[in-house]
Design an enzyme around this catalytic site. Structure first.
Site, PDB file in Angstrom:
ATOM      1  N   ASP A   1       0.864  -1.059  -0.004  1.00 50.38           N
ATOM      2  CA  ASP A   1       0.083  -0.101  -0.025  1.00 50.38           C
ATOM      3  C   ASP A   1       0.875   1.359  -0.081  1.00 50.38           C
ATOM      4  OD1 ASP A   1      -2.559   1.331   0.394  1.00 50.38           O
ATOM      5  OD2 ASP A   1      -1.523   1.986   2.319  1.00 50.38           O
TER       6      ASP A   1
ATOM      7  N   GLU B   1       1.054  -0.802  -4.972  1.00 48.49           N
ATOM      8  CA  GLU B   1       0.098   0.071  -5.114  1.00 48.49           C
ATOM      9  C   GLU B   1       0.533   1.495  -5.069  1.00 48.49           C
ATOM     10  OE1 GLU B   1      -3.434   2.424  -3.661  1.00 48.49           O
ATOM     11  OE2 GLU B   1      -1.557   2.346  -2.581  1.00 48.49           O
TER      12      GLU B   1
HETATM   13  C1  OTU Z   1      -4.177   3.616  -0.218  1.00 48.40           C
HETATM   14  O1  OTU Z   1      -4.706   4.639  -1.019  1.00 48.40           O
HETATM   15  C2  OTU Z   1      -5.537   2.836  -0.017  1.00 48.40           C
HETATM   16  O2  OTU Z   1      -5.866   2.096  -0.932  1.00 48.40           O
HETATM   17  C3  OTU Z   1      -6.512   3.734   0.907  1.00 48.40           C
HETATM   18  O3  OTU Z   1      -7.675   2.969   1.026  1.00 48.40           O
HETATM   19  C4  OTU Z   1      -5.915   4.141   2.396  1.00 48.40           C
HETATM   20  O4  OTU Z   1      -6.921   5.089   2.665  1.00 48.40           O
HETATM   21  C5  OTU Z   1      -4.730   4.947   1.986  1.00 48.40           C
HETATM   22  O5  OTU Z   1      -3.540   4.134   0.838  1.00 48.40           O
HETATM   23  C6  OTU Z   1      -4.031   4.886   3.297  1.00 48.40           C
HETATM   24  O6  OTU Z   1      -3.264   3.955   3.606  1.00 48.40           O
HETATM   25  O7  OTU Z   1      -2.840   7.192  -2.591  1.00 48.40           O
HETATM   26  O8  OTU Z   1      -1.268   5.094  -3.095  1.00 48.40           O
HETATM   27  O9  OTU Z   1      -8.269   7.792  -2.359  1.00 48.40           O
HETATM   28  O10 OTU Z   1      -6.332   6.422  -3.780  1.00 48.40           O
HETATM   29  O11 OTU Z   1      -5.305   7.210  -0.307  1.00 48.40           O
HETATM   30  C7  OTU Z   1      -1.925   5.257  -1.985  1.00 48.40           C
HETATM   31  C8  OTU Z   1      -7.060   8.184  -1.992  1.00 48.40           C
HETATM   32  C9  OTU Z   1      -3.044   6.141  -2.012  1.00 48.40           C
HETATM   33  C10 OTU Z   1      -6.347   6.936  -2.289  1.00 48.40           C
HETATM   34  C11 OTU Z   1      -5.270   6.978  -1.666  1.00 48.40           C
HETATM   35  C12 OTU Z   1      -4.307   5.775  -1.782  1.00 48.40           C
END
Ligand code: OTU
Length: 652
Positions: free
Chosen positions: A296, A338
């Site tokens: 993430d 991600e």
């Molecule tokens: C990721 O997201 C997760 O998918 C989100 O669900 C979390 O809130 C976040 O991390 C924190 O853990 O930019 O590359 O809508 O696309 O927060 C990481 C905003 C991220 C998400 C963004 C994202």
């Protein structure tokens, strides 16, 4: 409290690896305790990985005190964890080392929150037949580790990397689930939140209690001036609900770095202890049978003053070092980045950046996802064509993860580079798309909602796919049919272009948005809850009833999934070619030797001359692999929002 500036490490001098470490007496002793086969495999992997691992870690931490001893300890922990892998996981590793492209054979993903999908990890195991029916081979469960007290960002504020969220089950449940999934031919992907931890994580608590060792796990900024210096170049992820990137911690009389919510404390990867802890946590979860990690927020791992603190070179050294450790201890495991970034920033996540080398096997193609929504709003495919033109071929063994929706908003700004290339006024299109999907433009069929946007700046859009394509607003059978066609169109594009496409839980049953009444019961004020529904048993019961949208979408997805399994060319790795079809509403994409995908993004039928578009000098035969028809290449008619997957062959 000791003064702890945010460490902005200076690039160290590169020296030759200290080969004395590689097979130091203590590592040798450890290996000697293992069964001969396991020992041989580990020696082989260690010797294959050592130079890369040392290089990346030396770049990151070579200048820190006691680097050699730290590295030796990291290797020793890695070998210990590797030696604890069960026999079946050991065998899985060997099989996958022999067949490193194993994950490129028509895999299909499914993404869900364990609780919303099935109540608990045990419940998830009960849903294996459903996954089977769809042809799913990869299950991504959103965070299931112990989270901080709610609201906890849907589990993305992790309070312990060692424990399962009690409401979801136990470590034994996780092991049972991975075993059951594996024997059903499904790999479990676990979210792994490595950029930050909950403020309730033991490390944060100890830091708060004044322990300098754990204070150094986080970033601290000591004055409002420093905060604003950093902020000048930083983006904001939740500008409305969690503005800024720092949170004042009174006990410390300092600000800690919180990119996301204030209760999510960013980890300080300039500290080698953080890297070692996270690497260990990953290996321990691998030993429970997790076969893939969604890493993430990878883009945010390294901070450098004066930059936007995204995609820094160190991020890639960290990821490549993790990949190396995995290749030693658990080579059957896949890493997925991600990094919700514009396409041009993604190749480095596959190891194609300045420092080349194996990195992630998979990465989300966010631009392609967002572009397909813009195309749907505009009824024009140019933006998808631009994104595909910017999408590079990937190294062997690497694939794009394609998708239509996920648990996050549709982020529009990843498309800025493509739009900027088309002209200075083009960003306006994102605002229009956001308004369209919020149901704010005249004639819009969509029932989504804007996320973190202001009248001046567009950010994202929330909503389940089915609400965005018009199912919620449909009043007539005709409108309902068009909405179903749009949903199937979106999925057929994702399944055609992706290496590993993902179905977002509920989309297979055309599940709608969370109701206002249910939204009111969700903790916090996160608009993304709109598309985080609970699995709907009544929709599930309709999945074989072709007179319902649920049945129609389910059948269409099963057909697409089956076609991919039966026609390997539909999943052929390598670059995709965009065809010029002479219509701005229809996308034509070639894949592999013979596959051709056609996607009509408009409400008008289109007649195509494919003979011309394929520049074929000989007669072309087309076979529609979904409908077992042979359409005429010169006058192929695509109904509104229709997709076709074709096999082409030319005759002598
Ligand atoms: C990721 O997201 C997760 O998918 C989100 O669900 C979390 O809130 C976040 O991390 C924190 O853990 O930019 O590359 O809508 O696309 O927060 C990481 C905003 C991220 C998400 C963004 C994202």
């Amino acid at each position: 409290m000791p003064c702890m500036p945010v460490i902005d490490s200076v690039a160290p001098d590169f020296t030759a690896p200290s080969t004395s470490l590689f097979m130091s007496p203590s590592l040798r002793a450890l290996l000697n305790t293992l069964a001969p086969e396991r020992r041989a495999a580990l020696e082989r992997r260690l010797s294959a990985q050592f130079d890369t691992l040392h290089d990346r870690l030396f770049r990151l931490y070579g200048h820190t005190h006691g680097f050699d001893a730290w590295l030796e300890q990291l290797l020793s922990q890695t070998l210990q964890l590797a030696s604890q892998r069960t026999a079946d996981l050991g065998q899985l590793d060997l099989n996958r080392e022999e067949n490193p492209d194993w994950h490129q054979a028509a895999m299909l993903g499914y993404c869900a929150y364990a609780d919303k999908f099935a109540g608990s990890l045990r419940g998830v195991a009960q849903r294996i037949p459903h996954l089977h029916e769809l042809g799913v081979t990869y299950l991504h469960l959103l965070p299931f580790l112990k989270a901080g007290t709610p609201p906890n960002d849907g589990g993305f504020a992790v309070a312990s990397y060692e424990d399962i969220e009690p409401a979801l089950g136990t470590g034994a449940d996780l092991q049972d689930l991975t075993r059951q999934l594996r024997s059903a031919g499904i790999s479990l992907c676990s979210d792994f939140v490595l950029n930050h931890v909950s403020h309730e994580h033991a490390w944060a608590k100890k830091a708060l209690a004044g322990d300098p060792h754990y204070q150094a796990y986080f970033h601290w900024v000591h004055s409002p001036e420093q905060v604003s210096t950093w902020e000048q170049s930083l983006p904001q992820i939740f500008p409305q609900t969690a503005p800024g990137n720092f949170t004042y911690i009174p006990a410390q009389k300092a600000w800690t770095w919180t990119t996301f919510y204030p209760y999510q404390w960013d980890l300080n990867y300039a500290n080698p202890a953080v890297f070692a802890e996270v690497a260990q946590a990953l290996l321990k979860l691998s030993n429970q049978g997790v076969e893939s990690f969604r890493l993430d927020s990878t883009a945010f791992l390294w901070k450098r003053i004066g930059t936007h603190c995204l995609n820094q070179p160190e991020v890639h050294w960290i990821l490549q070092a993790i990949r190396s450790l995995m290749a030693i201890a658990a080579p059957g495991v896949l890493l997925k980045a991600e990094a919700i970034m514009p396409t041009r920033d993604l190749p480095p996540y596959f190891g194609l950046g300045e420092t080349r080398g194996p990195e992630c096997h998979l990465a989300y193609h966010a631009s392609l996802m967002s572009a397909s929504w813009v195309a749907l709003a505009e009824q024009k495919v140019q933006i998808i064509q631009d994104v595909l033109a910017n999408t590079p071929a990937l190294p062997d063994g690497a694939s794009w993860m394609s998708y239509v929706r996920c648990h996050d908003d549709i982020g529009w700004n990843v498309l800025r580079p493509e739009l900027d290339l088309r002209g200075p006024d083009q960003r306006e299109r994102l605002l229009k798309a956001a308004q369209f999907f919020a149901g704010e433009s005249p004639g819009s069929y969509a029932r989504g909602a804007s996320f973190q946007s202001s009248p001046l700046s567009v950010h994202g859009t929330n909503g389940m796919a089915s609400a965005l394509v018009g199912l919620a607003s449909a009043q007539t059978p005709m409108q309902q049919a068009l909405a179903v066609d749009r949903l199937v169109l979106m999925y057929s594009l994702a399944l055609f272009v992706g290496g590993l496409p993902l179905i977002y839980m509920g989309d297979e049953l055309a599940l709608g948005n969370v109701s206002p009444a249910d939204m009111a019961t969700r903790l916090g004020t996160d608009g993304r809850e709109l598309h985080r529904p609970v699995f709907d048993e009544s929709a599930f019961a309709l999945r074989h009833d072709l007179s319902t949208p649920q049945g129609q979408v389910f059948a269409a997805l099963c057909d697409l999934s089956r076609a991919r399994r039966e026609h390997p060319d539909l999943c052929a790795p390598g670059a995709l070619t965009v065809l010029n079809l002479g219509h701005d509403t229809v996308l034509g994409v070639r894949r592999g030797q013979r596959s051709l995908g056609l996607f009509n993004f408009s409400a008008e039928p289109v007649s195509l001359n494919l003979h011309q578009a394929l520049e074929a000098s000989q007669a072309v035969t087309l076979t529609d692999v979904l409908h077992s028809e042979q359409p005429c290449p010169d006058t192929l008619v695509l109904p509104p929002y229709a997709a076709r997957w074709l096999e082409t062959s030319t005759e002598g």
